[in-house]
Design an enzyme around this catalytic site. Structure first.
Site, PDB file in Angstrom:
ATOM      1  N   ARG A 180      36.757  48.981  67.230  1.00  0.00           N
ATOM      2  CA  ARG A 180      36.180  48.010  66.282  1.00  0.00           C
ATOM      3  C   ARG A 180      34.686  48.061  66.511  1.00  0.00           C
ATOM      4  NH1 ARG A 180      38.012  41.991  64.523  1.00  0.00           N
ATOM      5  NH2 ARG A 180      39.472  43.355  63.434  1.00  0.00           N
ATOM      6  N   HIS A 201      38.544  48.726  56.838  1.00  0.00           N
ATOM      7  CA  HIS A 201      39.525  48.089  57.728  1.00  0.00           C
ATOM      8  C   HIS A 201      40.907  48.644  57.320  1.00  0.00           C
ATOM      9  CE1 HIS A 201      41.105  45.452  60.623  1.00  0.00           C
ATOM     10  NE2 HIS A 201      40.849  44.278  60.104  1.00  0.00           N
ATOM     11  N   GLN A 256      44.358  46.985  58.231  1.00  0.00           N
ATOM     12  CA  GLN A 256      44.578  45.747  57.482  1.00  0.00           C
ATOM     13  C   GLN A 256      45.132  46.060  56.095  1.00  0.00           C
ATOM     14  OE1 GLN A 256      43.746  42.348  58.519  1.00  0.00           O
ATOM     15  NE2 GLN A 256      45.116  42.044  56.798  1.00  0.00           N
ATOM     16  N   ASP A 313      38.625  37.006  51.156  1.00  0.00           N
ATOM     17  CA  ASP A 313      38.184  37.138  52.554  1.00  0.00           C
ATOM     18  C   ASP A 313      36.937  36.265  52.713  1.00  0.00           C
ATOM     19  OD1 ASP A 313      37.756  38.026  55.167  1.00  0.00           O
ATOM     20  OD2 ASP A 313      37.132  40.055  54.606  1.00  0.00           O
ATOM     21  N   CYS A 339      43.118  38.241  54.847  1.00  0.00           N
ATOM     22  CA  CYS A 339      43.289  39.011  56.093  1.00  0.00           C
ATOM     23  C   CYS A 339      43.174  38.114  57.319  1.00  0.00           C
ATOM     24  CB  CYS A 339      42.260  40.130  56.153  1.00  0.00           C
ATOM     25  SG  CYS A 339      40.560  39.543  56.012  1.00  0.00           S
ATOM     26  N   ARG A 365      50.624  43.553  60.625  1.00  0.00           N
ATOM     27  CA  ARG A 365      49.609  44.400  61.270  1.00  0.00           C
ATOM     28  C   ARG A 365      50.260  45.163  62.424  1.00  0.00           C
ATOM     29  NH1 ARG A 365      44.244  43.222  61.236  1.00  0.00           N
ATOM     30  NH2 ARG A 365      44.162  45.170  62.407  1.00  0.00           N
TER      31      ARG A 365
HETATM   32  N1   CP Z   1      42.348  40.404  60.187  1.00  0.00           N
HETATM   33  C1   CP Z   1      41.776  40.747  61.345  1.00  0.00           C
HETATM   34  O1   CP Z   1      41.403  41.892  61.559  1.00  0.00           O
HETATM   35  O2   CP Z   1      41.666  39.721  62.227  1.00  0.00           O
HETATM   36  P1   CP Z   1      40.833  39.749  63.592  1.00  0.00           P
HETATM   37  O3   CP Z   1      39.391  39.856  63.233  1.00  0.00           O
HETATM   38  O4   CP Z   1      41.177  38.468  64.280  1.00  0.00           O
HETATM   39  O5   CP Z   1      41.284  40.943  64.391  1.00  0.00           O
HETATM   40  N1  NVA Z   2      35.371  41.084  56.363  1.00  0.00           N
HETATM   41  C1  NVA Z   2      35.696  40.492  57.635  1.00  0.00           C
HETATM   42  C2  NVA Z   2      37.067  40.872  58.050  1.00  0.00           C
HETATM   43  C3  NVA Z   2      37.546  40.246  59.318  1.00  0.00           C
HETATM   44  C4  NVA Z   2      38.928  40.665  59.678  1.00  0.00           C
HETATM   45  C5  NVA Z   2      34.678  40.944  58.667  1.00  0.00           C
HETATM   46  O1  NVA Z   2      34.327  42.142  58.703  1.00  0.00           O
HETATM   47  O2  NVA Z   2      34.204  40.111  59.446  1.00  0.00           O
END
Ligand code: CP
Ligand code: NVA
Length: 337
Positions: free
Chosen positions: A113, A140, A143, A234, A274, A302
């Site tokens: 990440r 992502h 997701q 989101d 998400c 997930r």
């Molecule tokens: N949806 C998602 O990726 O959640 P987190 O940021 O908590 O991992």
């Molecule tokens: N768009 C959001 C998704 C979190 C799962 C972010 O990148 O923070």
């Protein structure tokens, strides 16, 4: 929808998953089929990844992604090592090339990440084991794949699916665009022009859509939710965008998903997010807590989808054997199994 008509299972995954566009339609359907079997019969896969190891490198906070990768991999018999990079960015202590080279000697796969998708690509270029994108600023993929799996599981057919994205054209939105463009269906992105998805994503998606029959449309008109199978939103401000939080929130507030918008969509429209959600900002409590909301199914899936991905990458024989077994699951009736 392009669907495998042969009796052979779809091909096993390619090496890295940095974005959904790395996958073919049959690979995505293969993942859905395997995820369904893993979910239905977890005991049968309890040692599918015994002796395998997964390293997680996270530059940003996480609940769902971290826990679903960690517990999911352990449920398959594997070992997980989590390295936080919230304080020290990846590549700060030693070069990305050296870091990837070292980890490749111990781990069988690495999930990352990170703040910059370009860093993820550089890491993958130096790694000798599969790299999985656990969220970057641009994509992502885990997701979006889990989300489409969830919709199919809820009885939606890909070819008649109409997903209405409401809000920021962000990383999650981009991955959903790539997924729909690959497997077919319809997606309407409803956002202010300043926060529409990137032209690069839309151009590539439209090229794919020619093959899959998908329709991808962008508009500022909230009326376009009418008749949607699902409305997905989101947060207005993604991780790393804190400096522009005020202007983004102001621009996106009119796009909040509330009860009136859900009613405008229709009585059968599902709500998706998400998570994490900022309740009251991009979605009201009334909507996220309503019976039409499938946000916790998305979160659960997930794990099943990521496990299908990791078994396909690290133990393809088990993945192929599982997909040859007869299944009574409802996905079978939709041509996914
Ligand atoms: N949806 C998602 O990726 O959640 P987190 O940021 O908590 O991992
Ligand atoms: N768009 C959001 C998704 C979190 C799962 C972010 O990148 O923070």
């Amino acid at each position: 929808m392009t669907r495998s008509t042969s009796t052979r299972p779809p091909p096993i995954m390619t090496r890295d998953l940095l974005r959904v566009a790395d996958l073919s339609s049959s690979e995505i359907h293969g993942l859905f089929a395997l995820a369904s079997r893993l979910k239905a019969n977890p005991g049968a896969f309890a040692s599918a990844l015994a002796q395998r190891s997964l390293v997680l490198l996270f530059e940003k906070p996480s609940l769902r992604t971290r826990v679903s990768f960690e517990l999911g991999f352990q449920k398959l018999g594997g070992a997980v090592c989590f390295l936080s990079h919230e304080g020290t960015p990846i590549g700060a202590r030693e070069s990305v090339h050296d870091y990837a080279g070292n980890l490749s000697r111990w781990a069988d796969a690495i999930a990352i990440r990170c703040k910059s998708h370009a860093l993820l690509e550089r890491f993958a270029a130096s790694s000798h084991v599969p790299i999985v994108n656990a969220l970057s600023d641009q994509h992502h993929p885990c997701q979006a794949l889990a989300d489409l799996f969830t919709l199919v599981e809820h009885g939606h057919r890909v070819e008649s699916l109409h997903l209405a994205w409401v809000g920021d054209g962000n990383n999650v939105c981009s991955s959903l665009i790539e997924a729909i463009a690959t497997i077919g269906g319809r997606m309407t992105i409803i956002s202010p022009r300043a926060y529409a998805p990137s032209q690069e994503i839309l151009r590539a998606a439209n090229a794919r859509a020619h093959r899959s029959g998908a329709q991808i449309v962008c508009t500022e008109d909230l009326g376009a939710v009418a008749g949607a199978s699902a409305i997905y939103t989101d947060v207005c401000v993604s991780m790393g965008e804190e400096a522009i939080a005020a202007e983004k929130t102001a621009a996106l507030t009119p796009y909040r998903v509330d009860g009136a918008l859900m009613r405008q969509a229709g009585p059968h429209t599902t709500f998706m997010h998400c998570l994490p959600a900022r309740r009251g900002e991009e979605v009201t409590d009334e909507v996220i807590d309503s019976p039409t909301s499938i946000v916790l199914d998305q979160a659960e899936n997930r794990m099943h989808l990521q496990n299908a991905l990791l078994v396909s990458l690290l133990n393809p024989e088990v993945a192929l054997a599982a997909r040859r077994e007869p299944s009574s699951h409802s996905l079978r009736h939709q041509g996914t199994l």
